[in-house]
Scaffold this motif. Sequence first.
Motif, short mmCIF file in Angstrom:
data_model
loop_
_atom_site.label_atom_id
_atom_site.label_comp_id
_atom_site.label_asym_id
_atom_site.label_seq_id
_atom_site.Cartn_x
_atom_site.Cartn_y
_atom_site.Cartn_z
N ASP A 1 2.34 6.57 -6.84
CA ASP A 1 1.23 7.39 -7.32
C ASP A 1 1.47 8.88 -7.02
O ASP A 1 1.08 9.74 -7.81
N SER B 1 3.03 -4.74 -9.87
CA SER B 1 1.61 -4.45 -10.08
C SER B 1 1.38 -3.01 -10.50
O SER B 1 0.35 -2.68 -11.09
N SER B 2 2.34 -2.13 -10.21
CA SER B 2 2.17 -0.72 -10.54
C SER B 2 2.27 -0.45 -12.04
O SER B 2 1.76 0.56 -12.53
N GLU C 1 0.83 -1.21 0.00
CA GLU C 1 0.00 0.00 0.00
C GLU C 1 0.86 1.26 0.00
O GLU C 1 0.62 2.20 -0.76
N THR D 1 4.05 1.53 -0.90
CA THR D 1 4.80 1.61 -2.15
C THR D 1 3.95 2.18 -3.27
O THR D 1 4.39 3.08 -4.01
N LEU D 2 2.75 1.68 -3.43
CA LEU D 2 1.88 2.17 -4.49
C LEU D 2 1.48 3.62 -4.27
O LEU D 2 1.38 4.41 -5.22
N ALA E 1 4.51 -5.04 -5.32
CA ALA E 1 3.86 -3.75 -5.55
C ALA E 1 4.42 -3.07 -6.79
O ALA E 1 3.66 -2.50 -7.60
#
Length: 272
Positions: A37, A61-62, A30, A32-33, A58
Amino acid sequence: MPGTLALNDGSRLPALGFGLYKVPIEQTAEVTLAGIDAGYRLVDGARFYGNERELGEAIRSSGRRDDLMVASKFWGDPVQSREQAIADFADSERELGVGPLDLYMIHWPRSSRGAFVDVWRGLIELQQEGRVRTIGVANFEPDDLHRLVDETGVAPALNQVESHPWLPQHELRALHARLGIVTQAWSPLGRGRLLDDPTLLAVAAKHSVTVAQVVLRWHLQLGGAAVVKSTHPERLRQNLDLDDVALDDDDMAVIAGMESGERTGTHPRDRQ
């Protein structure tokens, strides 16, 4: 948005990154994303932090891997050796699963063991093999840096050290400038202890910004880089929002007067 700094190997370092020290495993993805962002392009990790698997998941997935500089570090305890550094690097490489690492560092010199030069030779090999793009160190003192350069001919691209208005590290920064090493601050906000400092509160009020923004701008105006940590998305965004923050000569002089030598973390000589 803070820019980038040129490194001595031809690559560039985002001037402001976010780190994952003491970020719980269950929050790592969470955070990291949220950092990615918010606009951070440097993610500062380490084998010692124990959350590299979650960090790698992460990042994958980003969908932003190509935009990111991903860092890890060799802890060096209980064993500090070239062979152990290469083995630990392979573990981080596997746990992260993001391809070649962008930055790998020696976490502590552990000078009394007398092995950090051989460890550095191991990192040079990893770089020559293309497994890591940039190599650096953390918490190295002047004598340590001189030994690395004198004995291997290769200066680290950066040295990540504790630095903040109480501990600006002027002598070390001057040596870094002579050797072509970027100063990157960990604990740039004094582990949060600076946030209630009256001097900094006054400077922040003058500019209608937060104390964190003042201190991070101070780091950048010194010509260095910094790694911040927060598990709160809004604070991550706010810490990166520095475009309209500019400290004048009076501000820099006031902050310079805060120097006391106080540390909020371990002194390199106490980590052996």
